[in-house]
Design a protein around this motif. Structure first.
Motif, mmCIF file in Angstrom:
data_model
loop_
_atom_site.group_PDB
_atom_site.id
_atom_site.type_symbol
_atom_site.label_atom_id
_atom_site.label_comp_id
_atom_site.label_asym_id
_atom_site.label_seq_id
_atom_site.Cartn_x
_atom_site.Cartn_y
_atom_site.Cartn_z
ATOM 1 N N ASN A 63 -4.348 1.332 -10.555
ATOM 2 C CA ASN A 63 -3.621 0.367 -10.128
ATOM 3 C C ASN A 63 -3.148 0.478 -8.725
ATOM 4 O O ASN A 63 -3.097 1.587 -8.366
ATOM 5 C CB ASN A 63 -2.438 -0.249 -11.341
ATOM 6 C CG ASN A 63 -2.912 -0.561 -12.580
ATOM 7 O OD1 ASN A 63 -3.850 -1.160 -12.362
ATOM 8 N ND2 ASN A 63 -2.657 0.150 -13.769
ATOM 9 N N ALA A 64 -2.549 -0.532 -7.940
ATOM 10 C CA ALA A 64 -1.993 -0.335 -6.629
ATOM 11 C C ALA A 64 -0.771 -1.254 -6.548
ATOM 12 O O ALA A 64 -0.662 -2.232 -7.009
ATOM 13 C CB ALA A 64 -2.996 -0.772 -5.691
ATOM 14 N N TRP A 65 0.175 -0.709 -6.142
ATOM 15 C CA TRP A 65 1.586 -1.342 -5.613
ATOM 16 C C TRP A 65 1.704 -1.566 -4.163
ATOM 17 O O TRP A 65 1.806 -0.204 -3.789
ATOM 18 C CB TRP A 65 2.842 -0.834 -6.373
ATOM 19 C CG TRP A 65 2.727 -1.123 -7.969
ATOM 20 C CD1 TRP A 65 3.377 -1.951 -8.752
ATOM 21 C CD2 TRP A 65 1.837 -0.417 -8.882
ATOM 22 N NE1 TRP A 65 3.100 -2.093 -9.782
ATOM 23 C CE2 TRP A 65 2.330 -1.079 -10.149
ATOM 24 C CE3 TRP A 65 1.020 0.570 -8.824
ATOM 25 C CZ2 TRP A 65 1.879 -0.678 -11.353
ATOM 26 C CZ3 TRP A 65 0.654 1.035 -10.061
ATOM 27 C CH2 TRP A 65 1.250 0.536 -11.505
ATOM 28 N N ILE A 66 1.625 -2.520 -3.685
ATOM 29 C CA ILE A 66 1.695 -2.319 -2.019
ATOM 30 C C ILE A 66 2.845 -3.127 -1.337
ATOM 31 O O ILE A 66 2.871 -4.224 -2.027
ATOM 32 C CB ILE A 66 0.243 -2.984 -1.485
ATOM 33 C CG1 ILE A 66 -1.101 -2.179 -2.081
ATOM 34 C CG2 ILE A 66 0.204 -2.997 -0.049
ATOM 35 C CD1 ILE A 66 -2.250 -2.899 -1.814
ATOM 36 N N THR A 67 3.569 -2.447 -0.857
ATOM 37 C CA THR A 67 4.701 -3.090 -0.283
ATOM 38 C C THR A 67 4.647 -3.564 1.224
ATOM 39 O O THR A 67 4.277 -2.772 2.039
ATOM 40 C CB THR A 67 6.082 -2.344 -0.222
ATOM 41 O OG1 THR A 67 6.256 -1.914 -1.829
ATOM 42 C CG2 THR A 67 7.283 -2.987 0.048
ATOM 43 N N VAL A 68 4.804 -4.779 1.571
ATOM 44 C CA VAL A 68 4.613 -5.472 2.804
ATOM 45 C C VAL A 68 5.705 -6.333 3.326
ATOM 46 O O VAL A 68 6.520 -6.606 2.578
ATOM 47 C CB VAL A 68 3.350 -6.422 2.989
ATOM 48 C CG1 VAL A 68 1.794 -5.453 2.663
ATOM 49 C CG2 VAL A 68 3.120 -7.370 2.098
ATOM 50 N N GLY A 69 5.755 -6.262 4.549
ATOM 51 C CA GLY A 69 6.826 -7.352 5.217
ATOM 52 C C GLY A 69 6.805 -7.154 6.818
ATOM 53 O O GLY A 69 6.061 -6.610 7.369
ATOM 54 N N PRO A 70 7.545 -8.363 7.267
ATOM 55 C CA PRO A 70 7.454 -8.629 8.666
ATOM 56 C C PRO A 70 8.153 -7.451 9.425
ATOM 57 O O PRO A 70 9.301 -6.949 8.974
ATOM 58 C CB PRO A 70 8.218 -9.907 8.745
ATOM 59 C CG PRO A 70 8.332 -10.484 7.571
ATOM 60 C CD PRO A 70 8.278 -9.471 6.426
ATOM 61 N N ALA A 71 7.730 -6.914 10.288
ATOM 62 C CA ALA A 71 8.178 -5.809 11.039
ATOM 63 C C ALA A 71 9.621 -5.727 11.632
ATOM 64 O O ALA A 71 10.461 -4.993 11.496
ATOM 65 C CB ALA A 71 7.271 -5.471 12.280
ATOM 66 N N ASP A 72 10.076 -6.990 11.835
ATOM 67 C CA ASP A 72 11.449 -7.294 12.235
ATOM 68 C C ASP A 72 12.348 -7.729 11.159
ATOM 69 O O ASP A 72 13.591 -8.079 11.633
ATOM 70 C CB ASP A 72 11.439 -8.471 13.415
ATOM 71 C CG ASP A 72 10.992 -9.900 12.823
ATOM 72 O OD1 ASP A 72 10.222 -9.905 11.737
ATOM 73 O OD2 ASP A 72 11.116 -10.679 13.642
ATOM 74 N N GLN A 73 11.807 -7.337 10.053
ATOM 75 C CA GLN A 73 12.791 -7.487 8.850
ATOM 76 C C GLN A 73 12.675 -6.549 7.896
ATOM 77 O O GLN A 73 11.957 -6.635 6.731
ATOM 78 C CB GLN A 73 12.396 -8.988 8.239
ATOM 79 C CG GLN A 73 12.727 -10.450 8.893
ATOM 80 C CD GLN A 73 12.345 -11.500 8.498
ATOM 81 O OE1 GLN A 73 12.822 -11.562 7.051
ATOM 82 N NE2 GLN A 73 11.610 -12.353 9.002
ATOM 83 N N PRO A 74 12.999 -5.152 8.210
ATOM 84 C CA PRO A 74 13.015 -4.279 7.492
ATOM 85 C C PRO A 74 13.580 -4.050 6.150
ATOM 86 O O PRO A 74 13.042 -3.502 5.241
ATOM 87 C CB PRO A 74 13.446 -3.089 8.184
ATOM 88 C CG PRO A 74 14.623 -3.719 9.287
ATOM 89 C CD PRO A 74 13.850 -5.074 9.338
ATOM 90 N N ASP A 75 14.466 -5.084 5.928
ATOM 91 C CA ASP A 75 15.181 -5.149 4.678
ATOM 92 C C ASP A 75 14.595 -6.380 3.573
ATOM 93 O O ASP A 75 15.275 -6.500 2.628
ATOM 94 C CB ASP A 75 16.374 -5.473 4.647
ATOM 95 C CG ASP A 75 17.221 -4.302 5.692
ATOM 96 O OD1 ASP A 75 17.121 -3.198 5.593
ATOM 97 O OD2 ASP A 75 18.232 -4.574 6.266
ATOM 98 N N THR A 76 13.596 -6.694 4.052
ATOM 99 C CA THR A 76 12.993 -7.706 3.371
ATOM 100 C C THR A 76 11.366 -7.623 2.942
ATOM 101 O O THR A 76 10.969 -7.084 3.971
ATOM 102 C CB THR A 76 12.943 -9.055 3.917
ATOM 103 O OG1 THR A 76 14.490 -9.462 4.099
ATOM 104 C CG2 THR A 76 12.567 -10.527 2.946
#
Length: 140
Positions: free
Chosen positions: A43-56
């Motif tokens: 299985n895979a759990w991948i966390t992604v987000g906008p670079a300018d929003q490190p807390d989201t």
């Protein structure tokens, strides 16, 4: 006695059915950074987000990896995900038309072209590789 606290959205979860396709979409097509990529027991759990929003962030997760799910429940979850009717997220962009053009030219599945909605927003919609609906609004 009441205490005042600040509560923010830290992460939301969206299912994936193909971790590599989802990773490529969110990283290479949407342009988000990968913050974590945990592969364990198939299985895979991948966390992604906008670079300018490190807390989201959004955690892309295997929808059937929850302990205790019956085979029928797993099948039902996968059917709902495949139809694109189980999960979704609303995003915002400061240049909706440019983002739409970029996503479309990179092969993202268009659900709705940029439209001025009667309720006052301009938005468009796409599906990610798992079928999750991504509705994107023009910022203020």
């Amino acid at each position: 006695m009441t205490t005042t606290t600040t509560t923010t959205i830290h992460s939301s979860f969206l299912p994936h059915t193909d971790p590599d396709a989802s990773l490529a979409f969110y990283r290479d097509v949407l342009g988000w950074e990968v913050r974590n990529d945990v592969r364990w027991d198939g299985n895979a759990w991948i966390t992604v987000g906008p670079a300018d929003q490190p807390d989201t962030a959004i955690v892309l997760h295997p929808p059937t990896a929850s302990p205790g799910l019956t085979e029928d429940e797993q099948r039902t979850l996968l059917e709902l995900v495949a139809k694109g009717s189980f999960f979704g997220v609303n995003l915002a962009s400061d240049d909706l038309d440019a983002l739409f053009a970029s996503l479309e030219s990179n092969g993202a599945e268009v659900v709705q072209e940029p439209t001025d909605q009667p309720y006052g927003v301009r938005d468009c919609a796409f599906r990610d590789p798992a079928g999750n609906l991504l509705r994107i609004q023009q910022k203020g």
